[in-house]
Each structure stands twice: as structure tokens, then as C-alpha cells.
Design an enzyme around this catalytic site. Structure first.
Site, short mmCIF file in Angstrom:
data_model
loop_
_atom_site.label_atom_id
_atom_site.label_comp_id
_atom_site.label_asym_id
_atom_site.label_seq_id
_atom_site.Cartn_x
_atom_site.Cartn_y
_atom_site.Cartn_z
N ARG A 1 0.85 -1.20 0.00
CA ARG A 1 0.00 0.00 0.00
C ARG A 1 0.88 1.24 0.00
O ARG A 1 1.55 1.54 0.98
CB ARG A 1 -0.93 0.02 1.21
N ASP B 1 -3.98 3.05 14.18
CA ASP B 1 -3.15 3.67 13.16
C ASP B 1 -3.70 5.07 12.89
O ASP B 1 -4.55 5.56 13.62
CB ASP B 1 -3.03 2.80 11.89
#
Length: 532
Positions: free
Chosen positions: A167, A447
Site C-alpha cells: 500500500r 493507526d
């Protein structure tokens, strides 16, 4: 600016760069980055301006809607290209940052795929990003190892490992340390290009290819941009057309109104969509933040059973399976709890219920944040999904309206919720500034997405002076009192030395400014990046 003598005169590095990583930033890699930048960065900046214009319309109390001019794409019959063999079974995917030990443990975890993350769980320090590329090169070459002197333990790859998916950073993020003609390069292009450039030949030899997760798309025109980047990359690197495959994260409220359009734009490269649930909640609040009467309850009360989240998940399944691509479920943020069997059982029961709902709804796979949860998630999907995927489950019974996707979740706003948002937001930003983008807090792996929800909720609650469950209104005086009080808890948890250090003090300042400023900051990571 510091500049390497063997580079194009157009390329320079900021003075903070001490290690140029010539093994990664070879002349060939830099020439490729320059070609991508020249061809695509202007369009990227236009797309970002389009986002700003769209937000101005939302601020006038318009709402996301299914685009009228793309009705034909939604209603006509067409399919995406076939899915490669090593991406057809993705029942459990593990995600995490690109540090060396994580890469090895994730690939060895027993999950079907590993999403190696340069985005929300990676603090984009120069060293993190460049060493991350080196770690992935070594993993692809199967030479990666890691020695932990404290444990006197060496980590190496097993014979059988998860399929690797990378990603890159979102379109809004730059890589500030590398400049082309004085302009910062796109973080998206930087991460994407280096992985493809260095690994495409070895991946082909391994019987696979460069696979990516594309984050934070807000409009199908951004998917068209990515498709053009991919086509250009394949041609530039001499790859067969449609070799690179992508899965798109549906993590913005606007994207859920354009699923068919996004798939169509990438139809030769796309293999799936993923329900990026935490960013989706953040986007939902952010985009509609200035609508009258729009207030979302405590973060803990917004779950996948909330009507707007349930509608989004089922719509992703339906549209994916109609186009013959996979629908991957959301993240289980829980982590195993050591030394407390009762709490651990409760956490695992939550994960099991979440995964059972996903697989019974028709999802083809799911996400976990910790290797300890792979067997649990795998067991649930193995029990309910005998085939590699559920592409045959078309969910023609699902009808999702614009109103369904926008329905405000019911619930309450509590002092506890405010305190948790302050606490999580400060701890996360401080740890991120310290170079770690994935943080275990209160038995959850946090996160950037979860920190974004925390600060966005407080900004919106303050703006609306919301009424709390206890009958009091959240005004600036009350917030300031709670903030100062919660700082004592943060200090106790972090320890005095750490709390008084630069990272925590900067985090406190950043968080306070984000939640109290008149104008809303689109992403906390862009605000905090200058401190890295």
C-alpha cells in the site's frame, strides 16, 4: 539542497537527508520517478483541488449522491479482467508497517496475503520509507532475515509465505525529502514506483507480480489517474499489459457512491475492493461535518452494525461480485491480551462475531492486525466458505439507497468518549512522531485512521457544542478542563521523561490546534509531517 553528483540536475534532496540509499535510489529508479512526476503530478494536484471544490459544496449542505452522468456504467453488463491464481483466495489478510521484523512475521503468519503498508501504519520518516523498500526487495528475493540481540533470535522466511501486496501513500501525501525541479514528489508515486521498479522481474520469476492496495480514493477520476499511472509503468518497465493488479480501499464516503465507476476505471487491473472501515467513519464525519444536525456518537458506538456501515459493506459485496472481483471485509483492530484471560476471551469473541457477520454477508476475506488473530479469522472463514471465495454470492437481494449510506448512527456522546479521543489522539501522534505508525493502545492496534476519527469527532462536537449524555454541553471551557485533566493521565501512562520530551509536547500542541481551530485540517498527517 544537497544533491548527488551523478543525478539529473532536476533532482535534489533536502538537507535532512543523510543517507541517499543508492541501492534503492539508483539512476534508473530516479529516472523512472522523474518520468512519473513529469507526466502525472500536475494531474494529481488538479484532483486534490477538485476535492477542495467538492468539500465547498458539502459545506453548503449538499450530500454525496450516485452520479447522474455515469448511470450507464452502473446499469450495463461488463466484468473486470480475471483474477490471478495467487489472489483468488484472500480469506485472511494481515496488515502492518514495512519494518523488517514485521515483514517477516506477517509473511510467516499463515495469512493468505500481507499488506505491507507505507501509509496509515507507517510513520513516513525517510529511513522508514527507504528501509521499507529494501525490506520488501529482500522479501521478494527470499533473502530477508532479522536478528534480535535481546532475544538472541533470528527471524527468517518460512517455505510457504503470504502473497505480498503493497500500500503506497495516499494522493494527498508528498515525499518531502526528494525534490524534482524544486517540487516535492508525490508519496503515492514514490512508494508505488520503487516497489515496481526493483521487484517486477523477480516477482515474475516467482510466479507472481506487483500487487497493490490503493488508498483513500474520493472520486472515480482518481481511479482513472491510477489506471494511467499503472499503464505507463507497465510500458516503461517492459511488463506485459495488465500484469499489475490492485485492490482499492473503499474508505471515503464519496467512493461508496461510485463503486462501479471505480471498478470500471481500473477494470483491467482491479481484483477487489476492501471495506476500510476506520477511514470510512473518519471520511463520513469529515465530509458532512458542516451539515446542520449532523453529529456522530462516541467512536466506540459506531460499529459495522450501524445502519450506514452495514449498507456500505453489503453494497461493496454486491457491486464487486457483479463485476467478478473480490470484496474484502474490514479490520479487526483487537490484539491478544497477555496476562488477562477474561479480557482476552472477550476480545476474541468480538473478532469472531465480526468475522462471522462478514463471511455470512458474502465477503471473500477479512483483515487482522496481529498474527495472533490469523487462526481465529481463518477458522471462521474456513467453516463458512468452502471455496476460495464467494464470487457466486451475488446479493441481488441488497438494495442500498443514497439515504441508507448517509443515515446518521444513533447513540450518545459521553465524557468518557471525549477523554478517550484526547488520550488516543495524543498518544498516537506522539508515537507517530517517534517513527512508529502502528500503536497498541487499550488492547487495540491504532493507526492514523483511528486517530483521525478521535480528533475529527472532538472538532465537530466542540463546533456544535453538543449535549452530552450527562446533560452538560461541551463548550470550550469544559473541553479545556477535560483536556488538561486528561493530560495528567497521558503523563502517567507515558512516564514523566517521555511526556516532557519533544514528541509528546509537539503531539499535545498539534492535537489541541487540530481540534480547536476554526478551519478543519483535512489530514492530521499532513499537519504533523513537518515535524518528522
Amino acid at each position: 539542497m544537497e544533491t548527488q553528483t551523478n543525478l539529473s540536475q532536476k533532482i535534489s534532496f533536502t538537507k535532512e537527508v543523510k543517507n541517499y540509499h543508492p541501492e534503492i535510489l539508483t539512476d534508473g529508479a530516479l529516472a523512472f520517478l522523474e518520468a512519473l512526476h513529469n507526466r502525472f503530478d500536475g494531474r494529481r494536484l488538479t484532483l486534490l483541488r477538485n476535492r477542495e471544490q467538492q468539500q465547498q459544496l458539502f459545506d453548503l449542505e449538499t450530500s454525496p449522491a450516485f452520479p447522474e452522468n455515469t448511470k450507464e456504467i452502473r446499469n450495463s453488463e461488463w466484468l473486470a479482467a480475471p483474477i490471478p491464481g495467487d489472489l483468488q483466495d484472500r480469506r485472511v489478510e494481515i496488515t502492518g508497517p514495512v519494518d523488517r521484523k514485521m515483514v517477516i512475521n506477517a509473511l510467516n503468519s499463515g495469512a493468505k496475503t500481507f499488506m505491507a503498508d507505507f501509509e496509515d501504519s507507517n510513520a513516513p520518516l525517510w529511513e522508514n520509507c527507504l528501509q521499507g523498500q529494501k525490506n520488501l526487495m529482500d522479501a521478494v528475493n527470499k533473502t530477508i532475515s532479522f536478528y534480535n540481540p535481546k532475544k538472541d533470535k533470528t527471524y527468517q522466511l518460512n517455505e510457504e509465505v503470504a502473497t505480498l501486496i503493497v500500500r503506497p501513500r495516499g494522493l494527498h501525501l508528498n515525499e518531502k525529502h526528494l525534490l524534482i525541479e524544486g517540487k516535492e514528489i508525490s508519496g503515492s508515486l514514490f512508494d508505488f514506483a520503487l516497489y515496481a521498479f526493483h521487484n517486477n522481474e523477480q516477482l515474475k520469476e516467482n510466479g507472481t507480480a506487483p500487487y497493490y492496495y490503493i488508498p483513500k480514493l474520493e472520486h472515480f477520476t482518481e481511479a482513472i489517474w491510477w489506471n494511467d499511472v499503472i499503464d505507463f509503468t507497465e510500458e516503461y518497465l517492459g511488463m506485459e499489459h495488465a500484469t499489475i493488479k490492485v485492490t482499492v480501499l473503499v474508505e471515503t464516503i464519496t467512493a461508496s457512491f461510485q463503486l462501479d465507476e471505480i471498478i470500471y476505471a481500473l477494470k483491467e487491473h482491479i481484483v477487489g475492493l476492501n471495506c476500510g472501515r476506520w477511514d470510512y467513519i473518519f471520511s463520513y464525519i469529515k465530509k458532512l461535518r458542516n451539515h446542520k444536525g449532523f453529529v456522530v456518537p462516541d467512536r466506540a458506538q459506531v460499529t459495522m452494525t450501524s445502519p450506514f456501515m452495514d449498507a456500505y459493506s453489503k453494497r461493496v459485496i454486491q457491486r464487486c461480485h457483479k463485476r467478478n472481483i473480490l470484496a474484502i471485509g474490514g479490520m479487526a483492530a483487537q490484539i491478544p491480551i497477555k496476562n488477562d484471560e477474561e479480557r482476552n476471551k472477550l476480545a476474541f469473541a468480538k473478532v469472531k462475531a465480526d468475522k462471522e457477520r462478514e463471511v455470512k454477508n458474502g465477503h471473500d476475506g477479512t483483515w487482522v492486525a496481529h498474527p495472533g488473530l490469523v487462526p481465529l479469522a481463518m477458522g471462521v472463514f474456513d467453516m463458512h466458505m468452502q471455496e476460495p471465495n464467494q464470487l457466486d454470492v451475488k446479493r441481488d437481494d441488497v438494495v442500498v439507497t443514497e439515504q441508507d449510506l448517509l443515515e446518521i448512527p444513533q447513540g450518545t456522546i459521553t465524557e468518557k468518549g471525549i477523554r478517550e479521543n484526547i488520550n488516543v489522539g495524543i498518544h498516537y501522534i506522539a508515537t507517530w512522531l517517534g517513527g512508529n505508525g502502528a500503536v497498541a493502545l487499550y488492547d487495540l492496534m491504532e493507526d492514523a485512521a483511528t486517530a483521525e476519527i478521535s480528533r475529527t469527532q472532538i472538532w465537530q462536537w466542540l463546533k456544535n457544542e453538543v449535549k452530552l449524555e450527562n446533560g452538560l454541553r461541551l463548550n470550550s471551557n469544559m473541553f479545556h478542563m477535560l483536556f488538561e485533566d486528561e493530560l495528567k493521565t497521558v503523563e502517567k501512562q507515558a512516564g514523566k521523561a517521555l511526556f516532557e520530551g519533544e514528541n509528546y509536547q509537539n503531539a499535545i500542541q498539534i492535537f489541541y490546534k487540530l481540534v480547536t481551530s476554526e478551519n478543519f485540517e483535512e489530514f492530521l498527517t499532513t499537519k504533523a509531517y513537518k515535524y518528522l
